[in-house]
Each structure stands twice: as C-alpha cells, then as structure tokens.
Design a protein around this motif. Structure first.
Motif, short mmCIF file in Angstrom:
data_model
loop_
_atom_site.label_atom_id
_atom_site.label_comp_id
_atom_site.label_asym_id
_atom_site.label_seq_id
_atom_site.Cartn_x
_atom_site.Cartn_y
_atom_site.Cartn_z
N THR A 83 9.67 7.29 -0.92
CA THR A 83 9.52 6.07 -0.11
C THR A 83 10.56 6.04 1.02
O THR A 83 10.25 5.67 2.16
N LEU A 101 3.71 15.68 2.12
CA LEU A 101 2.95 14.45 1.87
C LEU A 101 3.14 13.44 3.00
O LEU A 101 2.19 12.80 3.46
N GLU A 108 1.83 6.75 -6.86
CA GLU A 108 0.76 7.67 -7.25
C GLU A 108 1.19 9.13 -7.10
O GLU A 108 0.73 9.99 -7.85
N LYS A 109 2.07 9.39 -6.14
CA LYS A 109 2.47 10.77 -5.85
C LYS A 109 3.71 11.23 -6.62
O LYS A 109 4.09 12.40 -6.51
N GLU A 128 0.83 -1.21 0.00
CA GLU A 128 0.00 0.00 0.00
C GLU A 128 0.86 1.25 0.00
O GLU A 128 0.56 2.24 -0.69
N GLU A 129 1.96 1.23 0.77
CA GLU A 129 2.86 2.38 0.82
C GLU A 129 3.55 2.61 -0.53
O GLU A 129 3.71 3.75 -0.98
N ARG A 186 0.32 12.08 5.64
CA ARG A 186 0.03 10.65 5.72
C ARG A 186 0.19 10.12 7.14
O ARG A 186 -0.62 9.30 7.60
N ALA A 235 2.36 1.70 -3.45
CA ALA A 235 1.34 2.19 -4.38
C ALA A 235 1.08 3.68 -4.15
O ALA A 235 0.93 4.46 -5.10
N TRP A 236 1.04 4.08 -2.89
CA TRP A 236 0.84 5.50 -2.55
C TRP A 236 1.97 6.36 -3.11
O TRP A 236 1.74 7.41 -3.70
N ALA A 237 3.21 5.90 -2.93
CA ALA A 237 4.37 6.66 -3.40
C ALA A 237 4.40 6.75 -4.92
O ALA A 237 4.74 7.80 -5.49
#
Length: 271
Positions: A49, A101, A37-38, A30-31, A105, A33-35
């Motif tokens: 990351t 960011l 996306e950003k 999940e982390e 988070r 995928a978040w990174a």
C-alpha cells in the motif's frame, strides 16, 4: 547539480503538511481491498500500500529510508494495523513482485533505456530555446509522464541535462564563431584586454547610459556607434533563439574580462 526543489521532480517535503498527507497518501477502500487481495501478511500489506501511494505521488518507487515516518504511520492507521507492523519484505523477490503489481495497476512501464532516449530527445529539442537546467528537466518529466514511463533517478536526469545543454550550447557557439570575420574576432579579443588601471573595453561595453542631457545623448550615440561597429550582430546571431541570446548576455554581463577571456580562449581552441 541542479536543485531538485527548482524542478517538477517530486520528492517528499521536509515538513509534511496534514492536508498533503490525507490528500495524497490516504488509500481508498478499493485500493486497500486490492492490496489485501495481493498480500498474505500485514507487513506485506503495509509495504504494498505504501509503494502504491508513494508511486502515485512521485512517479517512481521511493527507497525505504526516503519515506517519511509520518507517511508510514498514516498508511498504517488507514489499514488499521498494529503499531508494531513495519513495511518489510521477506525477500527482494517479493519487493520486485510488488513493483510489478503497482506498475500494472497504474499503467506505467519500467523501461530505463526508453525513458533515457525520450528524455534526451525532449531536452535536446528544448535546449535550442531554453537555457535554465530546471526548464530542461521539466520538459523531460512532462514527456515521460505522457509516455507513461517510470521516472529515472533525479541524478540521471540532472547529468543528462548538463551534458545535452553543453553540447547544444557548444554548437551554438561554434555557429557564432564561424560567422565572425577576422576583424570581428580581433575586436572581440580587444574587449577582453585589461589595461593598467584594471579596466577593459568590456567594462566600457557594459557601462549603462547616464542621465539624459544633450551632451550625454551625443556621448551615448557615439557609444552605440562603437558597439554596433564591433560586428554585425544581426547576421552573427541570425536564427538563434532570443531566449538563448538573453541568457548568454546575462551570463556575460555577470562575468569579468578574465573569465570571458578564458571562455573565449577555450572556444577558439575547439573551433
């Protein structure tokens, strides 16, 4: 300066254990995928990351030169990036946007002024019962974590601790000084006078009891009577935490008459 290793302030260890590397610096799916996306480049993906995982571990943003290469390599492998990819930013503005960011988070605020106020209040309260610098710094770290604030630099906390502990101890010493009578002060001053043989009554005060016997018991009783006659310690030390008294006594026991005479002289001038 207080050794950071004696406190709860987290820094990267000199030798990173494999278990610690995987436990604290492995990003979840999940982390990652978040990174992704950003970010829009591999370099920024690795940088973001890394910033996230290091912040989660340290409670602050690590400087690039502070991050061990083994951590960079581990995160790079987790992201399946090429060996030539480095965690670099195109501009300082991008680096700051990544910090925003990460804070958002993690639910942590960047408020240096507020952090210093909270740390100072926590240290001041603790300094009336604690005297060891690491203890005061740890109290501040706990309060900052509860307040969900980004940690200041260790040097900031260390400097604050030194100042606050000195101020609180100064107030304690002034209280004790005011409670001493003229006679008490004269007797204390006499303890610090070094005689021809290089000895003082301070050495006599520190002298431990000898092996038990009736004659030595009488000598010890006389010694205790002399000690108790120096001043009314219960009245002079009333309200002062036992832990502080024990620490001050330990410091006095480790010092000689000359050191204590200079300390005493400086205190009398301030009073």
């Amino acid at each position: 300066m207080t050794s950071v290793e004696r406190t709860a302030y987290r820094v990267f260890p000199r030798l990173m254990m494999t278990r610690e590397l995987y436990l604290f610096y492995s990003p979840s799916q999940e982390e990652m995928a978040w990174a992704r996306e950003k970010t829009d480049t591999d370099e920024h993906l690795l940088a973001l990351t890394l910033a996230l995982k290091c912040f989660q571990r340290l409670g602050r943003f690590a400087r690039a030169r502070e991050v061990p290469p083994v951590v960079v390599e581990h995160v790079r492998r987790c992201l399946e990036l090429g060996e030539g990819v480095a965690p670099v930013y195109a501009s300082p503005r991008t680096a700051e946007s990544h910090r925003v960011l990460v804070r958002r988070r993690e639910g942590v605020a960047y408020a240096p002024g507020k952090a210093r106020k909270i740390a100072a209040k926590a240290m001041t309260r603790a300094a009336w019962v604690k005297n060891h610098p690491p203890d005061l710094i740890n109290v501040a770290l706990e309060r900052l974590a509860q307040a969900r604030l980004e940690l200041p630099a260790f040097s900031t906390l260390d400097s604050m601790e030194s100042t606050i502990r000195g101020q609180v101890n100064g107030q304690i010493f002034e209280t004790i000084w005011r409670r001493l009578s003229t006679g008490d002060r004269a007797r204390i001053e006499a303890l610090l006078v070094v005689g021809p043989g290089g000895k003082s009554d301070l050495d006599r005060l520190k002298k431990p009891a000898r092996r038990a016997s009736w004659s030595k018991f009488r000598e010890q009783a006389a010694h205790l009577a002399w000690v108790e006659g120096l001043c009314d310690t219960e009245a002079v030390l009333e309200g002062i935490a036992a832990s502080k008294i024990a620490d001050f006594a330990g410091e006095a026991d480790a010092a000689d008459a000359d050191v204590l005479a200079r300390t005493y002289s400086g205190q009398t001038k301030r009073a």
